[in-house]
Scaffold this motif. Structure first.
Motif, PDB file in Angstrom:
ATOM      1  N   LEU A 476       0.877  -1.165   0.000  1.00 10.67           N
ATOM      2  CA  LEU A 476       0.000   0.000   0.000  1.00 10.67           C
ATOM      3  C   LEU A 476       0.915   1.215   0.000  1.00 10.67           C
ATOM      4  CD1 LEU A 476      -2.663   1.631   0.498  1.00 10.67           C
ATOM      5  CD2 LEU A 476      -2.244   1.285   2.952  1.00 10.67           C
ATOM      6  N   PRO A 477       0.907   2.029  -1.049  1.00  9.84           N
ATOM      7  CA  PRO A 477       1.911   3.103  -1.146  1.00  9.84           C
ATOM      8  C   PRO A 477       1.796   4.128  -0.022  1.00  9.84           C
ATOM      9  CG  PRO A 477       0.800   2.738  -3.258  1.00  9.84           C
ATOM     10  CD  PRO A 477       0.022   1.970  -2.225  1.00  9.84           C
ATOM     11  N   GLU A 478       2.901   4.816   0.211  1.00  5.29           N
ATOM     12  CA  GLU A 478       2.891   5.885   1.211  1.00  5.29           C
ATOM     13  C   GLU A 478       1.987   7.035   0.770  1.00  5.29           C
ATOM     14  OE1 GLU A 478       6.916   6.368   3.513  1.00  5.29           O
ATOM     15  OE2 GLU A 478       7.396   6.028   1.393  1.00  5.29           O
ATOM     16  N   ASN A 479       1.918   7.244  -0.527  1.00  2.00           N
ATOM     17  CA  ASN A 479       1.050   8.301  -1.060  1.00  2.00           C
ATOM     18  C   ASN A 479       0.115   7.690  -2.105  1.00  2.00           C
ATOM     19  OD1 ASN A 479       2.340  10.664   0.296  1.00  2.00           O
ATOM     20  ND2 ASN A 479       4.114   9.976  -0.891  1.00  2.00           N
ATOM     21  N   PRO A 480      -0.890   6.929  -1.671  1.00  4.97           N
ATOM     22  CA  PRO A 480      -1.763   6.227  -2.620  1.00  4.97           C
ATOM     23  C   PRO A 480      -2.688   7.196  -3.353  1.00  4.97           C
ATOM     24  CG  PRO A 480      -2.601   5.976  -0.389  1.00  4.97           C
ATOM     25  CD  PRO A 480      -1.284   6.680  -0.282  1.00  4.97           C
ATOM     26  N   ASP A 481      -3.026   6.844  -4.594  1.00  2.75           N
ATOM     27  CA  ASP A 481      -4.004   7.655  -5.309  1.00  2.75           C
ATOM     28  C   ASP A 481      -5.411   7.156  -4.964  1.00  2.75           C
ATOM     29  OD1 ASP A 481      -4.507   5.360  -6.855  1.00  2.75           O
ATOM     30  OD2 ASP A 481      -3.063   5.970  -8.392  1.00  2.75           O
ATOM     31  N   ASP A 482      -6.406   7.756  -5.567  1.00  3.56           N
ATOM     32  CA  ASP A 482      -7.794   7.465  -5.196  1.00  3.56           C
ATOM     33  C   ASP A 482      -8.192   6.020  -5.481  1.00  3.56           C
ATOM     34  OD1 ASP A 482      -7.998  10.070  -4.435  1.00  3.56           O
ATOM     35  OD2 ASP A 482      -9.054  10.754  -6.234  1.00  3.56           O
ATOM     36  N   SER A 483      -7.488   5.374  -6.395  1.00  8.75           N
ATOM     37  CA  SER A 483      -7.869   4.005  -6.756  1.00  8.75           C
ATOM     38  C   SER A 483      -7.690   3.022  -5.601  1.00  8.75           C
ATOM     39  CB  SER A 483      -7.057   3.541  -7.974  1.00  8.75           C
ATOM     40  OG  SER A 483      -5.667   3.577  -7.680  1.00  8.75           O
ATOM     41  N   TRP A 484      -6.852   3.365  -4.610  1.00 14.90           N
ATOM     42  CA  TRP A 484      -6.647   2.487  -3.460  1.00 14.90           C
ATOM     43  C   TRP A 484      -7.782   2.599  -2.449  1.00 14.90           C
ATOM     44  CZ3 TRP A 484      -2.866  -1.170  -2.563  1.00 14.90           C
ATOM     45  CH2 TRP A 484      -1.811  -1.207  -3.490  1.00 14.90           C
ATOM     46  N   GLN A 485      -8.648   3.595  -2.609  1.00 13.01           N
ATOM     47  CA  GLN A 485      -9.703   3.824  -1.604  1.00 13.01           C
ATOM     48  C   GLN A 485     -10.776   2.731  -1.639  1.00 13.01           C
ATOM     49  OE1 GLN A 485     -11.200   7.784  -2.115  1.00 13.01           O
ATOM     50  NE2 GLN A 485      -9.259   8.738  -1.478  1.00 13.01           N
ATOM     51  N   ARG A 486     -10.768   1.885  -2.652  1.00  8.91           N
ATOM     52  CA  ARG A 486     -11.743   0.791  -2.700  1.00  8.91           C
ATOM     53  C   ARG A 486     -11.529  -0.184  -1.551  1.00  8.91           C
ATOM     54  NH1 ARG A 486     -12.435  -4.248  -5.255  1.00  8.91           N
ATOM     55  NH2 ARG A 486     -10.308  -4.228  -6.087  1.00  8.91           N
ATOM     56  N   ASN A 487     -10.248  -0.377  -1.145  1.00  7.09           N
ATOM     57  CA  ASN A 487      -9.950  -1.349  -0.086  1.00  7.09           C
ATOM     58  C   ASN A 487      -9.528  -0.692   1.233  1.00  7.09           C
ATOM     59  OD1 ASN A 487     -10.487  -3.582  -1.705  1.00  7.09           O
ATOM     60  ND2 ASN A 487      -8.387  -3.662  -2.478  1.00  7.09           N
ATOM     61  N   PHE A 488      -9.173   0.600   1.206  1.00  4.85           N
ATOM     62  CA  PHE A 488      -8.689   1.269   2.412  1.00  4.85           C
ATOM     63  C   PHE A 488      -9.380   2.617   2.569  1.00  4.85           C
ATOM     64  CE2 PHE A 488      -5.241  -1.527   1.165  1.00  4.85           C
ATOM     65  CZ  PHE A 488      -4.786  -2.049   2.376  1.00  4.85           C
ATOM     66  N   THR A 489      -9.988   2.833   3.726  1.00  6.74           N
ATOM     67  CA  THR A 489     -10.420   4.186   4.033  1.00  6.74           C
ATOM     68  C   THR A 489      -9.182   5.036   4.287  1.00  6.74           C
ATOM     69  OG1 THR A 489     -10.530   3.832   6.421  1.00  6.74           O
ATOM     70  CG2 THR A 489     -12.508   3.275   5.130  1.00  6.74           C
ATOM     71  N   GLU A 490      -9.343   6.348   4.329  1.00  6.89           N
ATOM     72  CA  GLU A 490      -8.192   7.227   4.580  1.00  6.89           C
ATOM     73  C   GLU A 490      -7.553   6.903   5.929  1.00  6.89           C
ATOM     74  OE1 GLU A 490      -7.120  11.997   4.924  1.00  6.89           O
ATOM     75  OE2 GLU A 490      -9.032  11.345   4.052  1.00  6.89           O
ATOM     76  N   LYS A 491      -8.401   6.659   6.932  1.00  5.81           N
ATOM     77  CA  LYS A 491      -7.884   6.333   8.261  1.00  5.81           C
ATOM     78  C   LYS A 491      -7.124   5.013   8.241  1.00  5.81           C
ATOM     79  CE  LYS A 491      -9.264   5.587  13.066  1.00  5.81           C
ATOM     80  NZ  LYS A 491     -10.403   5.485  14.022  1.00  5.81           N
ATOM     81  N   GLN A 492      -7.683   4.002   7.571  1.00  6.03           N
ATOM     82  CA  GLN A 492      -7.000   2.702   7.480  1.00  6.03           C
ATOM     83  C   GLN A 492      -5.670   2.827   6.744  1.00  6.03           C
ATOM     84  OE1 GLN A 492     -10.158   0.492   5.559  1.00  6.03           O
ATOM     85  NE2 GLN A 492     -10.537  -0.733   7.420  1.00  6.03           N
ATOM     86  N   GLY A 493      -5.656   3.638   5.698  1.00  8.24           N
ATOM     87  CA  GLY A 493      -4.407   3.835   4.966  1.00  8.24           C
ATOM     88  C   GLY A 493      -3.325   4.428   5.853  1.00  8.24           C
ATOM     89  N   ASP A 494      -3.692   5.433   6.640  1.00  9.76           N
ATOM     90  CA  ASP A 494      -2.726   6.049   7.551  1.00  9.76           C
ATOM     91  C   ASP A 494      -2.230   5.056   8.586  1.00  9.76           C
ATOM     92  OD1 ASP A 494      -3.008   8.419   6.203  1.00  9.76           O
ATOM     93  OD2 ASP A 494      -4.452   9.282   7.611  1.00  9.76           O
ATOM     94  N   GLU A 495      -3.133   4.181   9.043  1.00  9.00           N
ATOM     95  CA  GLU A 495      -2.781   3.232  10.107  1.00  9.00           C
ATOM     96  C   GLU A 495      -1.956   2.058   9.598  1.00  9.00           C
ATOM     97  OE1 GLU A 495      -6.561   2.121  11.635  1.00  9.00           O
ATOM     98  OE2 GLU A 495      -6.716   3.846  13.003  1.00  9.00           O
ATOM     99  N   MET A 496      -2.161   1.659   8.341  1.00  9.12           N
ATOM    100  CA  MET A 496      -1.588   0.407   7.854  1.00  9.12           C
ATOM    101  C   MET A 496      -0.326   0.578   7.015  1.00  9.12           C
ATOM    102  SD  MET A 496      -3.779  -1.703   9.155  1.00  9.12           S
ATOM    103  CE  MET A 496      -3.517  -3.298   8.401  1.00  9.12           C
ATOM    104  N   VAL A 497      -0.062   1.774   6.503  1.00  2.07           N
ATOM    105  CA  VAL A 497       1.023   1.913   5.533  1.00  2.07           C
ATOM    106  C   VAL A 497       2.380   1.554   6.132  1.00  2.07           C
ATOM    107  CG1 VAL A 497       1.417   4.386   5.968  1.00  2.07           C
ATOM    108  CG2 VAL A 497       1.968   3.398   3.725  1.00  2.07           C
TER     109      VAL A 497
END
Length: 567
Positions: A476-497
């Protein structure tokens, strides 16, 4: 903290200190003059502000004095010699401006008289019997002759570059103030009366000190701790050195002690000496506090032979102390097998173990010392890096183990492991904590992440790869584009990266090629990687659950990688 016996504490100024007939001595073996242009500039700017605002004053900090000669006229400067010497040099530069006015024929007689009065007030008294000047300030053995001969008597050194560095600094301070006086306050140096007024009313009167008079040097050390003064480590080290040198009677012993002290300080560096001394004392004493170092040495070292014994021991451990923080140190040339473990301890920033390693290097066989290094690296990774447990407990445990090794109550690494039971994190807790571990790949932590991935890959593949041969891939990239939002909410992305399960090893070329593409594209490229952990990434989709599952797998692998040989 022990009660501090002060003769008195008061606010004073430079004129009251130096203009009262007293003599101030820097201890013979105190550190040399060390102020540089940035220090002179700070002081000069403060003085210029005083000059511009006649109602203001400036606090110069505390100066600690010891009435060493049982005379109201003679005092030892325990702390404050740099400020004392610099203000004296400034006074010399101002008095020299009067000499220049005399040479120009401007109020020659009056300015000669002003020059004589100011010199006697701030630099040296004239003995009424011998009519010879006696300096009010006596510097240490390396600086005093130059100060008396060249500065007070305004004699230009013939070859400045040939002088010891500290004496060059003394003369450069004089040159700096002479230049700034002429450039910044030309109206003052145009008149002998104004020069005298500037020195007497601005410099000498409105630079304020807290004067602390102590009964003995032990109380001086306590004062340093109480004030938390800047430069504490240097002052405390000087205090110890002065005490040790005071125990040597003959000049030959003293010279040898000086040479030995210089070798020790050159090795460990002045600012790290208190830390080094505390680890050394922990071979014998428990719970050595930083503010008790001087007292501990003074209580145990009372003769010249004991002082030499201490210096011998410190010199013996000095190279090891430095090498424990540097795997590339020449110290390890004959034992390269130790370098990887020294690197790990340095990476983990674990220093509480130094006393144990001091003792073990002396008492264990070379093979057992290596086994101990490996053990401590494993224990430290589990306890400090993954489980993030209380570091204060380590100090007490390693202190006692060091004493037991020193006393031969522990003779082998297994004995150390048995004592480490309370801090050897169990396999189950370590696995659970590792499964939740997250770590930024920015700054210092990046090196730690590379180390962890390297160790895990080596275990998984059975091949020891080069640690600098790969880049860190964030699935999961450090700076994901919108296409990653299908599997990760913004909060989840911040927590999991920055979860370790979201990171893997990847060749730099492949990493650049895949960039921030979606997981399905990345996964295809992962199969082209040489790294086993990367090839094994087989999840159909990359989701928070996929990251958690992969990290649990890495946690099980980590239990095998970081396991003590004796467990």
């Amino acid at each position: 903290m022990a009660r501090i016996n002060l003769l008195d504490t008061k606010t004073t100024n430079f004129r009251d200190l130096i203009g009262n007939g007293k003599i101030y001595r820097v201890p013979l073996f105190q550190r040399d003059y060390s102020w540089r242009e940035e220090n002179w500039e700070d002081l000069w700017q403060d003085i210029l502000m005083l000059h511009q605002d006649p109602e203001s004053s400036h606090y110069m900090g505390a100066i600690v004095l010891h009435n060493s000669a049982n005379s109201d006229k003679e005092w030892t400067i325990i702390d404050g010699q740099q400020r004392f010497a610099t203000l004296s040099i400034l006074a010399i530069a101002l008095i020299d401006k009067l000499t220049q006015l005399v040479d120009l024929g401007q109020e020659a007689e009056q300015n000669k008289e002003r020059q004589e009065l100011l010199k006697r007030t701030y630099l040296a008294d004239k003995d009424p019997r011998s009519l010879r000047y006696s300096s009010k300030l006596i510097l240490n053995e390396n600086n005093d002759e130059f100060y008396q001969s060249n500065l007070i008597n305004l004699r230009q050194p013939r070859n400045l570059r040939s002088l010891p560095h500290s004496n060059q600094l003394l003369w450069n301070a004089f040159a700096y103030f002479s230049k700034q006086i002429s450039e910044d306050i030309p109206e003052v140096v145009s008149s002998g009366e104004q020069v005298a007024t500037f020195l007497t009313d601005t410099v000498a009167q409105r630079l304020l000190f807290i004067q602390i008079n102590v009964e003995d040097e032990l109380n001086a050390y306590t004062v340093f701790e109480t004030l938390n003064a800047r430069g504490l480590e240097l002052s405390a080290t000087d205090l110890l050195k002065n005490y040790l040198f005071s125990l040597f009677q003959g000049p030959d012993d003293l010279r040898e002690a000086q040479r030995q002290w210089k070798r020790i300080i050159t090795t460990v560096q002045l600012e790290r000496f208190p830390e080094f001394l505390r680890y050394y004392l922990s071979l014998t004493y428990t719970r050595i506090r930083r503010d008790r170092l001087f007292k501990q040495v003074r209580n145990s070292v009372k003769t010249s032979q004991q002082a030499f014994d201490l210096l011998d021991e410190l010199e013996n451990y000095s190279s090891l102390f430095v090498a424990l923080g540097n795997p590339h140190d020449e110290f390890w040339r004959e034992s390269p097998q130790n370098q990887r473990y020294i690197r790990e301890l340095s990476l983990f920033r674990v220093k509480q173990v130094y006393p144990t390693l001091f003792a073990a290097y002396d008492k264990f066989s070379p093979d057992d010392f290596t086994r101990l290094l490996k053990l401590i690296a494993v224990v430290s990774f589990r306890y400090s890096i993954v489980s993030s447990l209380n570091p204060n407990e380590l100090e007490t445990i390693y202190n006692q183990i060091a004493i037991d090794i020193q006393n031969k109550a522990i003779k082998h690494p297994r004995g150390v492991f048995e004592r480490l039971g309370s801090i050897y994190v169990s396999d189950e807790k370590f696995r659970q904590d590792f499964s939740l571990l997250e770590m930024s790949t920015k700054g210092q932590k990046r090196r730690l992440v590379r180390y962890i991935l390297w160790k895990l890959e080596t275990e998984a593949s059975g091949v020891e790869i080069m640690e600098d041969s790969f880049s860190i891939e964030h699935i999961l990239p450090e700076n994901p584009d919108d296409s990653w939002q299908r599997n990760f909410t913004e909060k989840q992305g911040d927590e999991m990266v920055y979860r370790l399960g979201n990171m893997t090893l990847l060749e730099s070329g492949l990493n650049r090629e895949i960039g921030n593409q979606l997981y399905v594209k990345k996964q295809e490229k992962y199969q082209d990687s040489q790294y086993r952990l990367t090839q094994e990434i087989q999840a159909e989709e990359w989701t928070p659950d996929a990251i958690a599952n992969r990290q649990q797998h890495l946690g099980r692998l980590a239990v095998q990688v970081w396991r003590a040989d004796f467990a």
